[in-house]
Design a protein around this motif. Sequence first.
Motif, PDB file in Angstrom:
ATOM      1  N   ASN A 115       0.806  -1.216   0.000  1.00 41.10           N
ATOM      2  CA  ASN A 115       0.000   0.000   0.000  1.00 41.10           C
ATOM      3  C   ASN A 115       0.842   1.269   0.000  1.00 41.10           C
ATOM      4  N   TYR A 116       1.941   1.240   0.702  1.00 31.47           N
ATOM      5  CA  TYR A 116       2.785   2.433   0.805  1.00 31.47           C
ATOM      6  C   TYR A 116       3.428   2.771  -0.531  1.00 31.47           C
ATOM      7  N   GLY A 121      -0.571   4.289  -2.612  1.00 28.62           N
ATOM      8  CA  GLY A 121      -0.516   5.674  -2.218  1.00 28.62           C
ATOM      9  C   GLY A 121      -1.567   6.174  -1.250  1.00 28.62           C
ATOM     10  N   PRO A 122      -2.240   5.327  -0.459  1.00 28.13           N
ATOM     11  CA  PRO A 122      -3.226   5.856   0.483  1.00 28.13           C
ATOM     12  C   PRO A 122      -2.538   6.536   1.673  1.00 28.13           C
ATOM     13  N   SER A 123      -3.331   7.147   2.497  1.00 28.77           N
ATOM     14  CA  SER A 123      -2.807   7.822   3.678  1.00 28.77           C
ATOM     15  C   SER A 123      -2.265   6.799   4.676  1.00 28.77           C
ATOM     16  N   THR A 124      -1.483   7.280   5.616  1.00 27.30           N
ATOM     17  CA  THR A 124      -0.937   6.422   6.667  1.00 27.30           C
ATOM     18  C   THR A 124      -2.062   5.740   7.428  1.00 27.30           C
ATOM     19  N   ASP A 125      -3.105   6.483   7.761  1.00 25.98           N
ATOM     20  CA  ASP A 125      -4.238   5.896   8.480  1.00 25.98           C
ATOM     21  C   ASP A 125      -4.871   4.756   7.682  1.00 25.98           C
ATOM     22  N   GLU A 126      -5.034   4.968   6.384  1.00 25.05           N
ATOM     23  CA  GLU A 126      -5.625   3.919   5.539  1.00 25.05           C
ATOM     24  C   GLU A 126      -4.722   2.689   5.484  1.00 25.05           C
ATOM     25  N   ASP A 147      -3.038   9.096  15.195  1.00 21.66           N
ATOM     26  CA  ASP A 147      -1.677   9.628  15.309  1.00 21.66           C
ATOM     27  C   ASP A 147      -0.601   8.597  14.984  1.00 21.66           C
ATOM     28  N   ASN A 148      -0.851   7.764  13.966  1.00 26.00           N
ATOM     29  CA  ASN A 148       0.150   6.831  13.458  1.00 26.00           C
ATOM     30  C   ASN A 148       0.578   5.803  14.505  1.00 26.00           C
ATOM     31  N   LEU A 175       7.159   4.965   7.985  1.00 31.15           N
ATOM     32  CA  LEU A 175       5.971   5.717   8.383  1.00 31.15           C
ATOM     33  C   LEU A 175       6.139   6.355   9.759  1.00 31.15           C
ATOM     34  N   THR A 233       5.719   4.765  12.590  1.00 33.92           N
ATOM     35  CA  THR A 233       4.607   4.235  13.370  1.00 33.92           C
ATOM     36  C   THR A 233       5.053   3.808  14.764  1.00 33.92           C
TER      37      THR A 233
END
Length: 137
Positions: free
Chosen positions: A24-25, A29-34, A65-66, A111, A113
């Motif tokens: 996904n990363y 290209g989705p957001s970190t939350d996704e 918040d990741n 990320l 995380t």
Amino acid sequence: MNKKNIPSIVGVVIGAVAFFLVYNYFFAGPSTDEILQHAAAKVNEQCPMLIDDQTRLDSATALPDNNFQYRYTLSNIDKSNTDLAVLEENLKAMIIEAIKNNPDMTTFKELGTTIQYYYEGSDGEQLFNIVITEDMW
């Protein structure tokens, strides 16, 4: 709990999550939350999962918040005869070592995380919550 099995099992779970994070990363290209929500959903498809004779992975959750949280149940823990602080420190050291040695953790690192390992007893009461931040690995 067999301490020899924990790094291997942590590695398998982390590897599965990392695969989806990397895909996904780099490709979607989705957001970190996704990304984290998708990874949690994939882990949860396999839960509950027995890790060893005393440890069960119950779920994973993408938090704000990741943050990413794994929830475990430790059965057969007698709080009156167990030094929970020592158990927590031993698990924390094993988890950090497993993360450091697992190349599949690259996406979590990129990320930034924070990974939480929440442990509760078979009675449902919290035993401890291990928080691993990117500066620890």
